[in-house]
Each structure stands twice: as structure tokens, then as C-alpha cells.
Scaffold this motif. Structure first.
Motif, PDB file in Angstrom:
ATOM      1  N   MET A   1       1.212   0.067   9.747  1.00 47.78           N
ATOM      2  CA  MET A   1       0.494  -0.308   8.547  1.00 47.78           C
ATOM      3  C   MET A   1      -0.558  -1.758   8.848  1.00 47.78           C
ATOM      4  O   MET A   1       0.076  -2.637   9.254  1.00 47.78           O
ATOM      5  N   ALA A   2      -1.708  -1.854   8.301  1.00 44.78           N
ATOM      6  CA  ALA A   2      -2.580  -2.952   8.666  1.00 44.78           C
ATOM      7  C   ALA A   2      -2.056  -3.987   7.747  1.00 44.78           C
ATOM      8  O   ALA A   2      -1.664  -3.670   6.745  1.00 44.78           O
ATOM      9  N   ALA A   3      -2.617  -5.175   8.040  1.00 44.96           N
ATOM     10  CA  ALA A   3      -2.199  -6.362   7.201  1.00 44.96           C
ATOM     11  C   ALA A   3      -3.036  -6.427   6.012  1.00 44.96           C
ATOM     12  O   ALA A   3      -4.132  -5.470   5.768  1.00 44.96           O
ATOM     13  N   LEU A   4      -2.721  -6.896   4.770  1.00 41.26           N
ATOM     14  CA  LEU A   4      -3.298  -7.036   3.631  1.00 41.26           C
ATOM     15  C   LEU A   4      -4.957  -7.360   3.658  1.00 41.26           C
ATOM     16  O   LEU A   4      -5.132  -8.299   4.193  1.00 41.26           O
ATOM     17  N   GLY A   5      -5.757  -6.475   3.163  1.00 40.88           N
ATOM     18  CA  GLY A   5      -7.111  -6.802   3.302  1.00 40.88           C
ATOM     19  C   GLY A   5      -7.858  -6.565   4.469  1.00 40.88           C
ATOM     20  O   GLY A   5      -8.974  -6.926   4.815  1.00 40.88           O
ATOM     21  N   ALA A   6      -7.164  -5.712   5.463  1.00 37.40           N
ATOM     22  CA  ALA A   6      -7.872  -5.449   6.705  1.00 37.40           C
ATOM     23  C   ALA A   6      -8.855  -4.640   6.408  1.00 37.40           C
ATOM     24  O   ALA A   6      -9.708  -4.456   7.482  1.00 37.40           O
ATOM     25  N   TYR A   7      -8.916  -3.811   5.372  1.00 31.56           N
ATOM     26  CA  TYR A   7      -9.954  -2.792   5.164  1.00 31.56           C
ATOM     27  C   TYR A   7     -10.777  -3.060   3.895  1.00 31.56           C
ATOM     28  O   TYR A   7     -10.158  -3.804   3.020  1.00 31.56           O
ATOM     29  N   ARG A   8     -11.924  -2.353   3.584  1.00 35.18           N
ATOM     30  CA  ARG A   8     -12.645  -2.633   2.323  1.00 35.18           C
ATOM     31  C   ARG A   8     -12.815  -1.154   1.850  1.00 35.18           C
ATOM     32  O   ARG A   8     -12.975  -0.090   2.534  1.00 35.18           O
ATOM     33  N   CYS A   9     -12.797  -0.935   0.544  1.00 34.88           N
ATOM     34  CA  CYS A   9     -13.053   0.400  -0.054  1.00 34.88           C
ATOM     35  C   CYS A   9     -14.582   0.250  -0.178  1.00 34.88           C
ATOM     36  O   CYS A   9     -15.356  -0.914  -0.566  1.00 34.88           O
ATOM     37  N   ILE A  10     -15.202   1.326   0.120  1.00 37.86           N
ATOM     38  CA  ILE A  10     -16.796   1.534   0.580  1.00 37.86           C
ATOM     39  C   ILE A  10     -17.557   1.722  -0.994  1.00 37.86           C
ATOM     40  O   ILE A  10     -18.547   1.566  -0.804  1.00 37.86           O
ATOM     41  N   GLU A  11     -16.796   1.910  -1.975  1.00 39.15           N
ATOM     42  CA  GLU A  11     -17.151   2.100  -3.163  1.00 39.15           C
ATOM     43  C   GLU A  11     -17.318   0.938  -4.117  1.00 39.15           C
ATOM     44  O   GLU A  11     -18.297   0.412  -4.542  1.00 39.15           O
ATOM     45  N   CYS A  12     -16.237  -0.063  -4.088  1.00 36.94           N
ATOM     46  CA  CYS A  12     -16.291  -1.027  -4.913  1.00 36.94           C
ATOM     47  C   CYS A  12     -16.044  -2.462  -3.973  1.00 36.94           C
ATOM     48  O   CYS A  12     -15.908  -3.446  -4.705  1.00 36.94           O
ATOM     49  N   ASN A  13     -15.863  -2.360  -2.718  1.00 36.17           N
ATOM     50  CA  ASN A  13     -15.687  -3.440  -2.205  1.00 36.17           C
ATOM     51  C   ASN A  13     -14.142  -4.183  -2.221  1.00 36.17           C
ATOM     52  O   ASN A  13     -14.183  -5.107  -1.672  1.00 36.17           O
TER      53      ASN A  13
END
Length: 234
Positions: A1-13
Motif C-alpha cells: 500500500m502506498a504512503a498517505l497522500g501518495a496519490y490524488r483524486c482527479i475529481e476533487c484533488n
């Protein structure tokens, strides 16, 4: 599992820990954003051509996917290639204006030097443009550019968003009466892409990125005027 905040939601950021969950045996489930209750990144199922089309249309979701949820590392090479395209266009226009057909080696070397000079000028102009953007954003929103990683991400976004300059080459190859208009449209398209890249990277409104771009253009034109006062053809 990736670290917290490793990715962003493309809809709401919003931040996300994963894009999908693998249940093995080919069973994947796209993660749902806790903030907007939409898929974190629907583009992981899309063909790259569809993603590219959406990026050309300057959709914020496509930009977030590319900048935050992929590991694209071609920004440096893309920047150099775009500068080469711009240098070639300027060099070609310079040769058309000179109308010198002397086959002497000295003339050929001079023309080759002109190309390198145009590449250097294009590089300095783009650097000054980016510096103007960074200064404006750091002054207007210092909280957005606190860390070195913030500057690096913004620079990467700006470099990737200059991909529109690749259209300069076909615009000249298929030269016609509307070529100057095409070049102007390409310039506008690149600026729009730059604005969207800034907006997505720093999660800003639509006005501030354009204000930063305007200041960047002022600084860039200042460099152009400096070269012209030095007697250089730009």
C-alpha cells in the motif's frame, strides 16, 4: 500500500492512499475517494490515447492523472525537444529573411551557429518566463511553495505543459498563407496548458495562474528587448 497522500483524486484533488485494490486472479477494484465519493482515478482504465486527447482538451482530471498518479519522467527530454523545435522555426525564419545562397563553408558555419544561438535565446526566454511565474506565485501564495518538492512539481508541470510546441514543426512543414496564424494559435494553446498545469498543481482558482503567466510574459519580453538592443535577431 502506498504512503498517505501518495496519490490524488482527479475529481476533487483530495489525497488518496491507493488508486485500486488488487484482489488477485485479475480482480481489481478502483478506489473510491473519501471526500467526493467518486473513483479516485478513472483514467487508470483508459487507453493512453484517450488520456492524451483529454489532456489536449485541457481537462483538469487528465492533468491530475498525469502529474500525480503516474510516474512520467520525460519532462526534461520533452523540454529540450520543444526548445529545438522553437529554435528551428526561428532559424528557418532567419534564413528566409537573409536570402543568402553562398555555398562557402564560412557561410554554412555561420548558419549553424545561428541555430545554436536561437536555441540559447529560446532557452533563456523560457527560463525567464518560468522565473516570472515562480516569483509571482511565491509572492501571491507563499504557503503553496514552502518546500523544495513543491517547486520541483510545479516546474515538472510547466515543462510537461509546453508539449504544444511540438506542433510548430508540422505547422512549418505544411507551410501556407495561414502559417503565422497557426503559430499564434500554438502560442495561445501552450499558455492555456501552462495555466491549467499551474491551477492543477497548486489547486488554485482560474485567475491567479493567468496573473502569473502575464508577469512571466512581461519578463520574457524584457529579455527579448535586451537581445534586440544588443543587435541580435530574435
Amino acid at each position: 500500500m502506498a504512503a498517505l497522500g501518495a496519490y490524488r483524486c482527479i475529481e476533487c484533488n483530495g489525497e488518496a492512499t491507493e488508486l485500486y485494490r488488487d484482489y488477485q486472479r485479475g480482480v481489481l477494484r478502483i478506489s473510491i475517494c473519501k471526500s467526493c465519493q467518486k473513483p479516485v482515478d478513472k483514467y487508470i482504465e483508459y487507453d493512453p490515447v484517450i488520456i492524451l486527447i483529454n489532456a489536449v482538451l485541457c481537462k483538469a482530471q487528465a492533468y491530475r492523472h498525469i502529474l500525480f498518479n503516474t510516474k512520467i519522467n520525460i519532462h526534461g527530454k520533452l523540454c529540450v525537444f520543444c526548445l529545438l523545435c522553437e529554435a528551428y522555426i526561428r532559424w528557418l525564419q532567419l534564413q528566409d529573411s537573409s536570402q543568402n545562397t553562398d555555398p562557402d563553408d564560412l557561410i554554412r558555419y555561420a548558419k549553424e551557429w545561428d541555430f545554436y544561438r536561437m536555441f540559447g535565446i529560446a532557452s533563456l526566454e523560457q527560463t525567464s518566463f518560468f522565473i516570472g511565474i515562480f516569483i509571482t506565485l511565491w509572492w501571491m501564495t507563499p504557503e503553496m511553495l514552502k518546500r523544495k518538492s513543491d517547486f520541483i512539481l510545479l516546474l515538472k508541470a510547466l515543462l510537461l505543459s509546453t508539449y504544444g510546441k511540438l506542433l510548430l514543426i508540422p505547422a512549418v512543414i505544411w507551410e501556407h498563407d495561414y502559417t503565422p496564424l497557426c503559430l499564434a494559435f500554438i502560442k495561445v494553446f501552450v499558455l492555456i496548458s501552462n495555466s491549467q498545469a499551474i491551477r492543477v498543481t497548486l489547486n488554485l482558482n482560474r485567475i491567479l495562474p493567468w496573473f502569473a503567466i502575464f508577469f512571466g510574459l512581461i519578463l520574457e519580453n524584457g529579455v527579448v528587448c535586451l537581445f534586440q538592443k544588443m543587435g541580435w535577431d530574435v
